[in-house]
Motif scaffolding. Structure first.
Motif, PDB file in Angstrom:
ATOM      1  N   GLN A  11       0.864  -1.183   0.000  1.00 43.96           N
ATOM      2  CA  GLN A  11       0.000   0.000   0.000  1.00 43.96           C
ATOM      3  C   GLN A  11       0.896   1.226   0.000  1.00 43.96           C
ATOM      4  OE1 GLN A  11      -2.496  -0.829   3.568  1.00 43.96           O
ATOM      5  NE2 GLN A  11      -4.228  -0.730   2.170  1.00 43.96           N
ATOM      6  N   GLY A  12       0.938   1.958  -1.125  1.00 42.52           N
ATOM      7  CA  GLY A  12       1.806   3.129  -1.185  1.00 42.52           C
ATOM      8  C   GLY A  12       3.250   2.736  -0.983  1.00 42.52           C
ATOM      9  N   LYS A  13       3.924   3.336  -0.002  1.00 44.13           N
ATOM     10  CA  LYS A  13       5.318   3.032   0.293  1.00 44.13           C
ATOM     11  C   LYS A  13       5.450   2.110   1.497  1.00 44.13           C
ATOM     12  CE  LYS A  13       8.609   5.903  -0.361  1.00 44.13           C
ATOM     13  NZ  LYS A  13       9.575   7.028  -0.337  1.00 44.13           N
ATOM     14  N   MET A  14       4.378   1.350   1.806  1.00 46.48           N
ATOM     15  CA  MET A  14       4.396   0.453   2.944  1.00 46.48           C
ATOM     16  C   MET A  14       4.062  -0.965   2.490  1.00 46.48           C
ATOM     17  SD  MET A  14       4.989   0.423   6.197  1.00 46.48           S
ATOM     18  CE  MET A  14       4.805   2.180   6.601  1.00 46.48           C
ATOM     19  N   MET A  15       4.754  -1.956   3.087  1.00 46.42           N
ATOM     20  CA  MET A  15       4.453  -3.353   2.810  1.00 46.42           C
ATOM     21  C   MET A  15       4.047  -4.045   4.104  1.00 46.42           C
ATOM     22  SD  MET A  15       6.657  -6.245   0.745  1.00 46.42           S
ATOM     23  CE  MET A  15       8.037  -6.328   1.890  1.00 46.42           C
ATOM     24  N   HIS A  16       2.864  -4.681   4.087  1.00 45.18           N
ATOM     25  CA  HIS A  16       2.342  -5.410   5.235  1.00 45.18           C
ATOM     26  C   HIS A  16       2.619  -6.900   5.065  1.00 45.18           C
ATOM     27  CE1 HIS A  16       0.238  -1.673   5.864  1.00 45.18           C
ATOM     28  NE2 HIS A  16      -0.535  -1.862   4.803  1.00 45.18           N
ATOM     29  N   TYR A  17       2.946  -7.559   6.164  1.00 46.72           N
ATOM     30  CA  TYR A  17       3.093  -9.005   6.192  1.00 46.72           C
ATOM     31  C   TYR A  17       1.842  -9.580   6.867  1.00 46.72           C
ATOM     32  CZ  TYR A  17       8.172  -8.591   5.335  1.00 46.72           C
ATOM     33  OH  TYR A  17       9.415  -8.331   4.800  1.00 46.72           O
ATOM     34  N   VAL A  18       1.174 -10.528   6.219  1.00 39.48           N
ATOM     35  CA  VAL A  18      -0.005 -11.162   6.798  1.00 39.48           C
ATOM     36  C   VAL A  18       0.210 -12.670   6.793  1.00 39.48           C
ATOM     37  CG1 VAL A  18      -2.492 -11.520   6.621  1.00 39.48           C
ATOM     38  CG2 VAL A  18      -1.507  -9.307   5.989  1.00 39.48           C
ATOM     39  N   PRO A  41       8.684  -0.119   5.495  1.00 38.66           N
ATOM     40  CA  PRO A  41       8.643   0.889   4.424  1.00 38.66           C
ATOM     41  C   PRO A  41       9.344   0.377   3.168  1.00 38.66           C
ATOM     42  CG  PRO A  41      10.315   1.458   6.023  1.00 38.66           C
ATOM     43  CD  PRO A  41       9.623   0.250   6.565  1.00 38.66           C
ATOM     44  N   LEU A  42       8.933   0.897   2.025  1.00 40.22           N
ATOM     45  CA  LEU A  42       9.536   0.531   0.751  1.00 40.22           C
ATOM     46  C   LEU A  42      10.277   1.719   0.161  1.00 40.22           C
ATOM     47  CD1 LEU A  42       6.636  -1.504  -0.915  1.00 40.22           C
ATOM     48  CD2 LEU A  42       8.634  -2.387   0.299  1.00 40.22           C
ATOM     49  N   PRO A  43      11.264   1.471  -0.712  1.00 39.72           N
ATOM     50  CA  PRO A  43      12.038   2.571  -1.295  1.00 39.72           C
ATOM     51  C   PRO A  43      11.317   3.278  -2.438  1.00 39.72           C
ATOM     52  CG  PRO A  43      12.857   0.474  -2.104  1.00 39.72           C
ATOM     53  CD  PRO A  43      11.829   0.153  -1.058  1.00 39.72           C
ATOM     54  N   MET A  44      10.097   2.875  -2.763  1.00 43.57           N
ATOM     55  CA  MET A  44       9.359   3.509  -3.859  1.00 43.57           C
ATOM     56  C   MET A  44       7.872   3.355  -3.611  1.00 43.57           C
ATOM     57  SD  MET A  44       9.828   0.643  -6.853  1.00 43.57           S
ATOM     58  CE  MET A  44      11.444   0.125  -6.260  1.00 43.57           C
ATOM     59  N   SER A  45       7.073   4.088  -4.356  1.00 42.13           N
ATOM     60  CA  SER A  45       5.616   3.996  -4.274  1.00 42.13           C
ATOM     61  C   SER A  45       5.048   3.810  -5.674  1.00 42.13           C
ATOM     62  CB  SER A  45       5.043   5.257  -3.623  1.00 42.13           C
ATOM     63  OG  SER A  45       5.377   6.404  -4.393  1.00 42.13           O
ATOM     64  N   ALA A  54      12.582  -5.482   1.866  1.00 42.72           N
ATOM     65  CA  ALA A  54      12.228  -4.745   3.078  1.00 42.72           C
ATOM     66  C   ALA A  54      13.389  -3.916   3.607  1.00 42.72           C
ATOM     67  CB  ALA A  54      11.752  -5.720   4.153  1.00 42.72           C
ATOM     68  N   MET A  55      14.623  -4.404   3.432  1.00 47.22           N
ATOM     69  CA  MET A  55      15.790  -3.706   3.971  1.00 47.22           C
ATOM     70  C   MET A  55      16.317  -2.633   3.030  1.00 47.22           C
ATOM     71  SD  MET A  55      17.891  -6.935   5.590  1.00 47.22           S
ATOM     72  CE  MET A  55      19.285  -5.898   6.014  1.00 47.22           C
ATOM     73  N   GLY A  56      15.941  -2.729   1.750  1.00 50.09           N
ATOM     74  CA  GLY A  56      16.492  -1.796   0.776  1.00 50.09           C
ATOM     75  C   GLY A  56      15.987  -0.380   0.999  1.00 50.09           C
ATOM     76  N   ARG A  57      16.856   0.571   0.785  1.00 50.96           N
ATOM     77  CA  ARG A  57      16.465   1.977   0.904  1.00 50.96           C
ATOM     78  C   ARG A  57      16.613   2.708  -0.433  1.00 50.96           C
ATOM     79  NH1 ARG A  57      14.220   0.042   4.091  1.00 50.96           N
ATOM     80  NH2 ARG A  57      14.218   0.275   6.358  1.00 50.96           N
ATOM     81  N   ILE A  58      17.308   2.058  -1.357  1.00 50.30           N
ATOM     82  CA  ILE A  58      17.475   2.613  -2.699  1.00 50.30           C
ATOM     83  C   ILE A  58      17.001   1.567  -3.697  1.00 50.30           C
ATOM     84  CG2 ILE A  58      19.103   3.505  -4.404  1.00 50.30           C
ATOM     85  CD1 ILE A  58      20.896   4.378  -2.111  1.00 50.30           C
ATOM     86  N   ALA A  59      16.124   1.952  -4.582  1.00 51.82           N
ATOM     87  CA  ALA A  59      15.584   1.010  -5.560  1.00 51.82           C
ATOM     88  C   ALA A  59      16.658   0.593  -6.545  1.00 51.82           C
ATOM     89  CB  ALA A  59      14.411   1.637  -6.307  1.00 51.82           C
TER      90      ALA A  59
END
Length: 426
Positions: free
Chosen positions: A351-358, A372-376, A406-411
């Motif tokens: 969702q946007g720049k966030m990734m949920h684990y279910v 958080p994700l490095p892109m949206s 999940a750990m990446g900060r640069i795409a």
């Protein structure tokens, strides 16, 4: 995806690639050769081991979905007589026979691979297919999952002789509601009975016909003047591809979704073609936002609704669905993409720049982690043995695993969608 983008993509999706039959155009027909566009009745239709389809008529055939007729002897020089029926064998348990073409003439059967006649052929039909009658009208392969077992369906009049490949037994049934088929063609897991210059699509187990039939083959399986069912004949460019969702199910079938259509991507040998989503998932009428597969089920997300279908030859909506995202996955809001990696039990929802684990094994299902994700603005996501692909427009980003994502900060550097991936033209 905005409405304009959806509309543009839909138009492009129906302008098929060179491998697909429905929008190909026959080249000029030479004098003295039969003309498919004249409304003829085929004697037999079968694909070969490479996915090229042969249409037989008298002493001639057409290879593929465009081009003029040629003499059958140019490809199958040992054939004597007019072809009654033909099919491509599906028998992964017996690789010596798998993908061979079987051609039937009167009481004889020929077996070809790579257009080479196998040693010992032709044979009496009863030698290879005990219990199957001679002078057939049509034949077609029917793999397990589409039929109960790996089978061959043989047609004579309105009788259907279902031959079990493993046990070599035959069960005969009469489908008086289905036209007498002069040829039968299995294409992209659908079954088509050809009769005259028309065809009727049917269920290979019951013979049931749904939809409006018969239809004229000249509008679908070749391109003829004054015939057609849509599209403008232009190829779909890879730079125009924009996905809403993509998933691979437990059977290895990969589907991508865009607007109101979907396309199978694992059928490149037999061609690509776009179909309405409602053809396979009839309750989902306005496209999808995200799709993922888990435990022989396919989850389609649209808005705040989750539709769960039991996978198989035909998708079946599980009773009680759709349900809300909150009830099914434990969160709310619009979803951009979702994926489950092979042999794992966690769905990753973007969702946007966030990734949920279910955790899909939990009851009730709840979000166990947010990262958080490095892109949206991700359109779709797919996880396979080669890692994770995040699709954004006509490009995608490759990650080795959910942890690295999940750990990446640069795409990473984006890569372009290719013709090999989507059946488009570079």
């Amino acid at each position: 995806m905005e409405l304009v983008t959806r509309t543009v993509f839909l138009c492009l999706a129906f302008a098929l690639t060179k491998a697909a039959p429905l929008m190909q155009q026959d080249s000029a027909i030479n004098d003295g050769l039969p003309d498919r566009c004249a409304g003829i009745e085929f004697d037999a239709i079968t694909p070969d081991e490479k996915g090229d389809t042969f249409f037989f008529k008298g002493s001639h055939l057409w290879k593929g979905f465009n081009g003029p007729a040629q003499l059958s002897s140019e490809y199958f020089k040992e054939l004597i007589g007019q072809v009654d029926a033909a099919f491509r064998m599906h028998s992964t348990d017996n690789p010596d026979n798998h993908d061979h073409i079987y051609i039937f003439v009167d009481d004889k059967v020929y077996s070809y691979f790579n257009q080479t006649l196998e040693e010992g052929y032709p044979k009496e039909i009863q030698e290879d297919f005990p219990g199957v009658p001679t002078n057939l009208d049509a034949a077609v392969e029917c793999p397990k999952g589409e039929c109960v077992t790996d089978s061959v369906l043989f047609y004579k009049g309105q009788d259907v002789h279902a031959y079990d490949i493993a046990t070599k037994t035959v069960k005969t049934k009469t489908w008086s509601h289905l036209p007498a088929c002069t040829s039968v063609f299995r294409w992209l897991e659908h079954y088509y009975c050809f009769h005259g210059h028309n065809f009727t699509r049917f269920n290979p187990i019951s013979g049931e016909v749904t939809g409006t039939y018969p239809k004229d083959a000249r509008s679908y399986f070749m391109r003829c003047p004054n015939f057609g069912h849509g599209g403008n004949g232009n190829s779909r460019k890879c730079s125009d591809v924009k996905l809403d969702a993509i998933t691979t199910d437990d059977g290895g079938k990969t589907y991508f979704f865009a607007g109101p259509i979907y396309m199978r991507l694992d059928t490149r040998r037999d061609g690509f073609h776009a179909f309405p989503i409602t053809r396979a998932w009839k309750e989902v009428t306005n496209g999808v936002d995200a799709v993922f597969s888990y435990s022989d089920k396919t989850y389609l997300i649209k808005g705040d609704q989750v539709y769960i279908y039991k996978a198989g030859a035909h998708f079946t909506l599980i009773e009680g669905y759709p349900k809300t995202l909150k009830d099914e996955l434990g969160f709310e809001g619009l979803v951009d993409a979702a994926f489950v990696c092979p042999n794992e039990h966690t769905v990753h929802v973007i969702q946007g720049k966030m990734m949920h684990y279910v955790d899909l094994t939990a009851t009730p299902r709840v979000v166990t982690k947010n990262v958080p994700l490095p892109m949206s603005d991700i359109d779709a996501a797919l996880c396979g043995s080669d890692g994770i692909k995040l699709f954004k427009g006509s490009q995608y980003y490759n990650y080795e695993s959910p942890m690295i994502l999940a750990m990446g900060r640069i795409a990473p550097m984006p890569q372009m969608i290719t013709s090999e991936m989507m059946g488009c033209e570079d």
